[in-house]
Design an enzyme around this catalytic site. Structure first.
Site, PDB file in Angstrom:
ATOM      1  N   GLU A 194     -11.494   1.233  -4.505  1.00 54.68           N
ATOM      2  CA  GLU A 194     -10.526   1.917  -3.655  1.00 54.68           C
ATOM      3  C   GLU A 194      -9.148   2.363  -4.094  1.00 54.68           C
ATOM      4  OE1 GLU A 194     -10.396  -1.531  -1.032  1.00 54.68           O
ATOM      5  OE2 GLU A 194      -8.972  -2.813  -2.389  1.00 54.68           O
ATOM      6  N   ASP A 220       0.772  -1.138   0.132  1.00 55.66           N
ATOM      7  CA  ASP A 220      -0.230   0.163   0.071  1.00 55.66           C
ATOM      8  C   ASP A 220       0.712   1.163   0.006  1.00 55.66           C
ATOM      9  OD1 ASP A 220      -2.283  -1.601   0.240  1.00 55.66           O
ATOM     10  OD2 ASP A 220      -1.752  -1.774   2.288  1.00 55.66           O
TER      11      ASP A 220
END
Length: 519
Positions: free
Chosen positions: A196, A33
């Site tokens: 997302e 991430d």
């Protein structure tokens, strides 16, 4: 392209090749991430850490290829909630998820959600820290993947996904100090299956909203990287796919990440990729080109205006040394090096760097559940990497052990495997444990012991031990390093005692050597 990747993968090539080129991944370990920014001539990135403490890793680079760990945003996970503490350890796979880093008003800002406790922010004048204590912006569950954005007029916004509500993506104004959401301004600006990985940019006067979503691809579903653009922040937005995804086994789904521009004006995409392998989600660098006002990530090999995965290329910036993924720690610092992390928040009175200077003292703790390794507090670990040869050796002094205590070297993800010493009836015995299946070794009469883990590019691990630091003997069965709780494998040190709170080990040195490139 696929054959080229598998060739590189077999060789174990990664990162800076020393000839002005690089090979993906640029970091062959679990830096999930990521988001990245440039400030002056320096590049900073963050990476999610989930249930590990300290939380939210911070990295630094001068050339976007060679990265080093410089710190963490969250020093105490209990500032998020009590479930992260050593007496609960109840946040595996949860915790600090994807966030974003920005430079605004001469400060570095990091925002992130945890899926259970809400939205948090911290700021720092130096990305290496110290970071301000966490501020909870919003106590809420079911949200993730946020990104702040400050417009030219100074108004701040936050974009985020409400994954518990059909993956609706919201745009909400921030208060002037960035510590509150102005909920009356909340607007849903996009929704698609699994949408997302949100980032919001303003480039040459146009708003660009980056995200990924799940779409049908070649008879299956895959995560696809999309870009929306508009003249106004609330839209209307037009949409374009900006990199093709062909499946996890082919391109490993580059998706979560961030765009960054070099001082010379070139654009790149910092991303993670992963298929649930033992290395987790490694860090990749892809070139970005702009065509008709749209970014193309990777290489547009067929001229259709959509990128394909790039497995290497010319370095963005030359003149900086190659990353060396080796850690030698003699524990002679006042604090732990940033590549270390605890499994949940540790018990502070059960470890020390000062009780015996030059050593890490790990006291034994009683597990929450005596038959569950994942409830052993104060397990200290670091990322394992996927290279052709990996070797980690620890020297521990065991004279302070007590009856019932066990301590040693471990690997863990969804399963675990350990090599260590168990003190029983006044004697110390070598022990191998693969997720509850044990093999007992010889009785040990020495006061110091060397333990070693060796694994290859496929993550096949073998443990060894030595009583003199020179001659090593294999012990236990082969163990397949793995993936679990959204993390790659970790290698670490443990010390526990199911019978009492007695006993300790002193860790003299820990040396982890990683192959620089393939052969």
């Amino acid at each position: 392209m696929v054959d080229h990747y598998h060739l590189l993968s077999k060789k174990g090539a990664w990162g800076d090749q020393g000839d002005g080129t690089y090979v993906n991944p640029v970091l062959p370990g679990d830096y999930s991430d990521p988001d990245a920014i440039r400030v002056g001539d320096d590049y900073y990135a963050i990476s999610s850490t989930l249930h590990c403490s300290p939380g939210m890793a911070v990295l630094h680079s001068k050339d976007l290829v060679n990265w080093s760990m410089i710190g963490h945003v969250v020093q105490d996970l209990t500032s998020i909630g009590p479930e992260y503490n050593y007496d609960r350890m109840n946040r595996y796979g949860r915790g600090v998820w994807a966030g974003a880093i920005r430079f605004h008003k001469d400060k570095y800002w990091v925002y992130f959600f945890t899926p259970d406790e809400g939205l948090f922010v911290s700021t720092a004048s130096d990305p290496a820290g110290p970071w301000e204590p966490l501020h909870r912006v919003w106590e809420v569950a079911g949200w993730d993947d946020c990104c702040p954005f400050w417009d030219d007029d100074g108004q701040g916004y936050l974009v985020a996904t409400h994954f518990a509500d059909n993956y609706n993506i919201h745009l909400i104004k921030l208060s002037e100090d960035g510590k509150e959401l102005l909920h009356d301004s909340d607007r849903i600006i996009h929704q698609y299956k699994g949408s997302e990985a949100n980032k919001l940019y303003k480039i040459n006067g146009t708003y660009y909203f980056f995200h990924s979503e799940v779409r049908a691809r070649e008879g299956d579903e895959a995560r696809v990287v999309m870009m929306l653009r508009a003249e106004h922040i609330y839209g209307p937005y037009e949409e374009k796919e900006i990199i093709h995804t062909h499946g996890k086994e082919i391109d490993r789904e580059p998706n979560q990440g961030g765009l960054v521009q070099t001082a010379s004006g070139d654009w790149y995409f910092i991303s993670h990729q992963g298929t649930g392998g033992h290395e987790g989600r490694p860090l990749h660098l892809l070139p970005v080109t702009w065509v008709d006002g749209w970014p193309i990530i990777g290489e547009d090999t067929d001229g259709d205006g959509v990128g394909e995965m790039a497995w290497g290329g010319r370095k963005p910036i030359n003149g900086y040394p190659a990353t060396v993924l080796s850690t030698y720690d003699d524990f002679d610092r006042a604090d732990l090096a940033p590549y270390w992390g605890w499994n949940h928040q540790p018990r502070a009175d059960k470890w020390s760097l000062t009780a015996r200077p030059g050593y890490l003292r790990l006291h034994a703790c009683q597990p929450i559940d005596r038959d569950n390794f994942f409830t052993v507090c104060n397990v200290l670990s670091q990322r394992t990497f996927r290279t052709i040869h990996n070797e980690a050796t620890v020297k521990i002094e065991i004279g302070g052990m007590a009856a019932g205590q066990e301590a040693g070297l471990c690997h863990f993800a969804q399963t675990y495997c350990t090599i260590g010493v168990k003190q029983l009836n006044g004697t110390r015995v070598l022990k191998f444990n693969h997720s509850g299946t044990t093999v007992w070794g010889p009785q040990l009469t020495v006061s110091a012991l060397w333990l070693r883990s060796v694994w290859d590019i496929d993550g096949i691990n073998r443990f060894q031990y030595s009583v003199d630091g020179v001659h090593f003997i294999s012990f236990g069965d082969a163990y397949q390093l793995g993936w679990g709780n959204y993390r790659g494998d970790r290698i670490g040190l443990y010390s526990y005692n199911c019978e009492s709170e007695q006993g300790y080990i002193d860790v003299d040195q820990f040396c982890y050597e990683v192959a620089r490139s393939g052969e």
